[in-house]
Scaffold this motif. Structure first.
Motif, PDB file in Angstrom:
ATOM      1  N   PRO A  42       0.816  -1.210   0.004  1.00  0.00           N
ATOM      2  CA  PRO A  42      -0.125  -0.010   0.035  1.00  0.00           C
ATOM      3  C   PRO A  42       0.914   1.275   0.015  1.00  0.00           C
ATOM      4  CG  PRO A  42      -0.001  -1.109   2.273  1.00  0.00           C
ATOM      5  CD  PRO A  42       0.614  -1.892   1.129  1.00  0.00           C
ATOM      6  N   ILE A  43       1.971   1.322   0.676  1.00  0.00           N
ATOM      7  CA  ILE A  43       2.977   2.413   0.664  1.00  0.00           C
ATOM      8  C   ILE A  43       3.278   2.820  -0.681  1.00  0.00           C
ATOM      9  CG2 ILE A  43       5.182   3.477   1.369  1.00  0.00           C
ATOM     10  CD1 ILE A  43       3.017   2.911   3.697  1.00  0.00           C
ATOM     11  N   ASN A  44       3.618   1.805  -1.613  1.00  0.00           N
ATOM     12  CA  ASN A  44       4.001   2.022  -3.040  1.00  0.00           C
ATOM     13  C   ASN A  44       2.697   2.496  -3.792  1.00  0.00           C
ATOM     14  OD1 ASN A  44       4.173   0.533  -5.981  1.00  0.00           O
ATOM     15  ND2 ASN A  44       6.161   1.331  -5.291  1.00  0.00           N
ATOM     16  N   ILE A  45       1.642   1.850  -3.627  1.00  0.00           N
ATOM     17  CA  ILE A  45       0.552   2.090  -4.333  1.00  0.00           C
ATOM     18  C   ILE A  45       0.175   3.416  -4.157  1.00  0.00           C
ATOM     19  CG2 ILE A  45      -1.951   1.592  -4.707  1.00  0.00           C
ATOM     20  CD1 ILE A  45      -0.258  -0.345  -6.344  1.00  0.00           C
ATOM     21  N   LEU A  46      -0.036   3.645  -2.988  1.00  0.00           N
ATOM     22  CA  LEU A  46      -0.471   5.173  -2.518  1.00  0.00           C
ATOM     23  C   LEU A  46       0.128   6.305  -2.574  1.00  0.00           C
ATOM     24  CD1 LEU A  46      -2.979   3.802   0.487  1.00  0.00           C
ATOM     25  CD2 LEU A  46      -3.554   4.210  -1.988  1.00  0.00           C
ATOM     26  N   TYR A  47       1.488   6.122  -2.292  1.00  0.00           N
ATOM     27  CA  TYR A  47       2.230   7.126  -1.882  1.00  0.00           C
ATOM     28  C   TYR A  47       3.581   7.395  -2.853  1.00  0.00           C
ATOM     29  CZ  TYR A  47      -0.449   7.206   2.231  1.00  0.00           C
ATOM     30  OH  TYR A  47      -1.560   7.123   3.016  1.00  0.00           O
ATOM     31  N   GLU A  48       4.337   6.299  -3.445  1.00  0.00           N
ATOM     32  CA  GLU A  48       5.432   6.329  -4.275  1.00  0.00           C
ATOM     33  C   GLU A  48       5.321   6.152  -5.637  1.00  0.00           C
ATOM     34  OE1 GLU A  48       7.950   3.646  -2.492  1.00  0.00           O
ATOM     35  OE2 GLU A  48       7.933   4.187  -0.440  1.00  0.00           O
ATOM     36  N   THR A  49       3.928   6.028  -6.130  1.00  0.00           N
ATOM     37  CA  THR A  49       3.472   6.071  -7.446  1.00  0.00           C
ATOM     38  C   THR A  49       2.703   6.896  -7.864  1.00  0.00           C
ATOM     39  OG1 THR A  49       4.183   3.403  -7.341  1.00  0.00           O
ATOM     40  CG2 THR A  49       3.010   4.213  -9.163  1.00  0.00           C
ATOM     41  N   ASN A  50       2.719   7.552  -8.979  1.00  0.00           N
ATOM     42  CA  ASN A  50       1.553   8.258  -9.542  1.00  0.00           C
ATOM     43  C   ASN A  50       0.527   7.608  -9.408  1.00  0.00           C
ATOM     44  OD1 ASN A  50      -0.064   9.126 -12.093  1.00  0.00           O
ATOM     45  ND2 ASN A  50       1.544  10.720 -11.915  1.00  0.00           N
ATOM     46  N   THR A  51      -0.723   8.375  -9.054  1.00  0.00           N
ATOM     47  CA  THR A  51      -2.093   7.675  -8.824  1.00  0.00           C
ATOM     48  C   THR A  51      -2.734   7.000  -9.850  1.00  0.00           C
ATOM     49  OG1 THR A  51      -2.205   9.490  -7.068  1.00  0.00           O
ATOM     50  CG2 THR A  51      -4.384   8.280  -7.910  1.00  0.00           C
ATOM     51  N   ILE A  52      -2.454   7.666 -11.151  1.00  0.00           N
ATOM     52  CA  ILE A  52      -3.215   6.837 -12.123  1.00  0.00           C
ATOM     53  C   ILE A  52      -2.353   5.525 -12.578  1.00  0.00           C
ATOM     54  CG2 ILE A  52      -1.771   8.232 -14.123  1.00  0.00           C
ATOM     55  CD1 ILE A  52      -5.683   7.272 -14.192  1.00  0.00           C
TER      56      ILE A  52
END
Length: 78
Positions: A42-52
């Motif tokens: 979830p850290i990668n999905i929500l904060y470290e990667t562009n949302t789209i």
């Protein structure tokens, strides 16, 4: 988790992410828990990667679910 419940959880996550993309406030605790249950970081999905890009990752994973005809039939009855 069976395939039908996993598919439903994916759809809930996709809906929540769409809300976030439209700048609608979402329950991030629930989203984090759901992402973990689906095997995402979830850290990668929500904060470290562009949302789209994150949204694309989740949609691709949903598309790759191997749903049998039985599962699809059960899914439509849920």
């Amino acid at each position: 988790m069976d395939q039908v419940n996993k598919a439903i959880l994916f759809l809930v996550v996709i809906e929540t992410m769409l809300e976030a993309l439209h700048h609608i406030e979402v329950d991030q605790t629930e989203l984090v828990d759901s992402l973990v249950m689906l095997g995402f970081d979830p850290i990668n999905i929500l904060y470290e990667t562009n949302t789209i890009r994150s949204f694309q990752k989740v949609c691709r994973a949903f598309a790759e679910l191997d749903l049998t005809d039985e599962a699809l039939s059960a899914f439509s009855q849920e």
